[in-house]
Write an enzyme that holds these catalytic residues in place. Structure first.
Site, PDB file in Angstrom:
ATOM      1  N   ASP A  13       0.854  -1.187   0.000  1.00 49.93           N
ATOM      2  CA  ASP A  13       0.000   0.000   0.000  1.00 49.93           C
ATOM      3  C   ASP A  13       0.890   1.236   0.000  1.00 49.93           C
ATOM      4  O   ASP A  13       2.086   1.156   0.242  1.00 49.93           O
ATOM      5  CB  ASP A  13      -0.973  -0.008   1.178  1.00 49.93           C
ATOM      6  CG  ASP A  13      -0.281  -0.072   2.525  1.00 49.93           C
ATOM      7  OD1 ASP A  13       0.940   0.139   2.566  1.00 49.93           O
ATOM      8  OD2 ASP A  13      -0.945  -0.345   3.528  1.00 49.93           O
ATOM      9  N   PHE A  58      -3.391   5.226   3.810  1.00 46.92           N
ATOM     10  CA  PHE A  58      -4.314   4.848   4.881  1.00 46.92           C
ATOM     11  C   PHE A  58      -3.676   5.050   6.249  1.00 46.92           C
ATOM     12  O   PHE A  58      -4.340   5.479   7.196  1.00 46.92           O
ATOM     13  CB  PHE A  58      -4.763   3.397   4.718  1.00 46.92           C
ATOM     14  CG  PHE A  58      -5.725   2.959   5.786  1.00 46.92           C
ATOM     15  CD1 PHE A  58      -7.062   3.329   5.723  1.00 46.92           C
ATOM     16  CD2 PHE A  58      -5.301   2.209   6.874  1.00 46.92           C
ATOM     17  CE1 PHE A  58      -7.960   2.948   6.714  1.00 46.92           C
ATOM     18  CE2 PHE A  58      -6.188   1.822   7.867  1.00 46.92           C
ATOM     19  CZ  PHE A  58      -7.522   2.192   7.782  1.00 46.92           C
ATOM     20  N   ASP A  70      -7.618  -7.750   1.011  1.00 41.07           N
ATOM     21  CA  ASP A  70      -6.615  -7.883   2.073  1.00 41.07           C
ATOM     22  C   ASP A  70      -7.240  -7.420   3.372  1.00 41.07           C
ATOM     23  O   ASP A  70      -8.151  -6.583   3.369  1.00 41.07           O
ATOM     24  CB  ASP A  70      -5.375  -7.028   1.785  1.00 41.07           C
ATOM     25  CG  ASP A  70      -5.586  -5.571   2.191  1.00 41.07           C
ATOM     26  OD1 ASP A  70      -5.152  -5.205   3.301  1.00 41.07           O
ATOM     27  OD2 ASP A  70      -6.211  -4.815   1.424  1.00 41.07           O
ATOM     28  N   HIS A  86      -4.610 -21.427  11.442  1.00 40.80           N
ATOM     29  CA  HIS A  86      -5.985 -21.841  11.127  1.00 40.80           C
ATOM     30  C   HIS A  86      -6.765 -20.728  10.432  1.00 40.80           C
ATOM     31  O   HIS A  86      -7.417 -20.969   9.406  1.00 40.80           O
ATOM     32  CB  HIS A  86      -6.744 -22.271  12.379  1.00 40.80           C
ATOM     33  CG  HIS A  86      -8.205 -22.432  12.094  1.00 40.80           C
ATOM     34  ND1 HIS A  86      -8.715 -23.517  11.416  1.00 40.80           N
ATOM     35  CD2 HIS A  86      -9.257 -21.598  12.312  1.00 40.80           C
ATOM     36  CE1 HIS A  86     -10.017 -23.353  11.238  1.00 40.80           C
ATOM     37  NE2 HIS A  86     -10.364 -22.200  11.781  1.00 40.80           N
TER      38      HIS A  86
END
Length: 375
Positions: free
Chosen positions: A89, A93, A264, A333
């Site tokens: 990026d 942001f 993302d 996981h």
């Protein structure tokens, strides 16, 4: 970078991004490696979850370790030993997130280094230079992430400045001789007319892909869905579409239904460290006492290392003892859950059965399917 589009199901698209460093099957989810690491994971472990591309953070890597340290190793791939493609990026942001300690001008953004308080300046040109040194396979333009809520006048000024910054980003990217991909970022808050102007302006400049920015910043889900339904058809069909910073599993499903190719979010990794785990039937909060003696795997349908080897009781024990291994197993996981979800979406699109997949996804969690307002 080359984008190949294989097939569609409604507005959903099945394709791939082809890089010299590897192929990324789309729709794709990109794990976030803010500081040059997907938190707690080795690159091999990230790859084993099914991830083919990761995201790095230009702003944070610029502050630490800095461009010179990066160049000593070659680039970000060499520094962190990730062999696949990397998207970075632009830092826009993160600057937006600084709030009161930054000042936005036409030239760029003045702010104080959150690490030591030093004054710093970041502009589109500098962002392109940093990302060039990082060796990013996908570079993002420098933009202002319009906050929510924003009135129409503010959103218009912000979007127009982001368009001017987009042109400056394009010019500096080209002058550097960067042969990688550059993506534009569509802004305009929740206002369809402003989004129209942004898309049109970016397409006129010309980019290798187009991101939808300024969503998942607090607006109602209905607004996110409405903007995606409105914007996606205006993005050239032969270019990839990226929904930035999104999101929850259901957000990925809804984005795919509306034509998004790339996502993302820090959610799977951050939530994993807090014991908030995604499973086929919803969410498991592993620190809850009911899991103390549960010998079942986290998710019987999951093939990840964690689910193949450990019980909910063991994960609960690790969490209660604040053991690092617990955060690592949880992260493995959650990342695998996201990649399995994306693989399921890709297969459903290939077979022309996306809506039945979506219905099953929500039914398994006892929820209703959100309306889809597309032609």
């Amino acid at each position: 970078m080359k984008f190949e589009l294989d097939t569609t199901d409604g507005r959903a698209r099945r394709g791939r991004l082809v890089f010299e460093r590897g192929v990324v099957e789309t729709p794709a989810f990109m794990p976030v490696g803010t500081y040059g690491t997907v938190k707690g994971m080795t690159p091999e472990e990230v790859e084993a979850t099914g991830a083919q591309i990761i995201l790095g953070n230009t702003f944070h890597l610029w502050l630490r370790p800095g461009q010179e340290i990066m160049k000593l190793h070659g680039d970000l791939h060499d520094f962190m030993q990730w062999k696949g493609p990397i998207l970075t990026d632009s830092g826009g942001f993160q600057v937006f997130s600084l709030g009161d300690i930054r000042k936005i001008t036409e030239q760029g953004v003045h702010f104080r280094n959150p690490i030591n308080g030093d004054p710093i300046f970041l502009d589109p040109e500098k962002s392109m230079e940093i990302q060039y040194d990082l060796g990013s396979d996908i570079v993002m333009i420098f933009d202002e992430c319009t906050p929510y809520p924003a009135d129409w006048d503010y959103a218009k000024r912000s979007m127009e400045m982001s368009l001017r910054w987009a042109k400056r980003s394009r010019d500096r990217f080209d002058s550097l001789g960067n042969k990688n991909a550059l993506f534009g970022i569509i802004q305009g808050s929740v206002y369809e007319d402003l989004r129209d102007i942004s898309v049109k302006g970016l397409v006129e400049i010309g980019f290798d892909g187009y991101a939808v920015g300024g969503l998942a910043v607090g607006e109602p889900k209905e607004d996110m869905h409405r903007i995606l339904e409105h914007v996606c058809p205006q993005i050239p069909a032969d270019k990839p579409r990226y929904l930035m910073g999104v999101g929850k599993p259901e957000d990925l499903v809804e984005g795919v239904r509306r034509g998004i190719d790339m996502f993302d979010c820090v959610m799977p990794t951050r939530n994993a460290r807090n014991g908030h785990l995604f499973v086929t039937d919803g969410v498991v909060k592993i620190r809850n006492a009911k899991h103390k003696s549960d010998t079942a795997p986290l998710d019987a349908e999951c093939d990840c290392y964690t689910c193949r080897n450990y019980s909910r009781a063991y994960l609960h024990h690790l969490d209660r003892c604040n053991e690092i291994l617990g955060a690592r197993l949880n992260t493995i996981h959650n990342l695998r859950y996201y990649q399995r979800l994306m693989a399921g979406l890709r297969k459903a699109i290939e077979e022309g059965k996306l809506e039945s997949f979506v219905t099953d996804f929500y039914q398994r969690q006892g929820r209703t399917v959100p309306p889809l307002n597309v032609d």
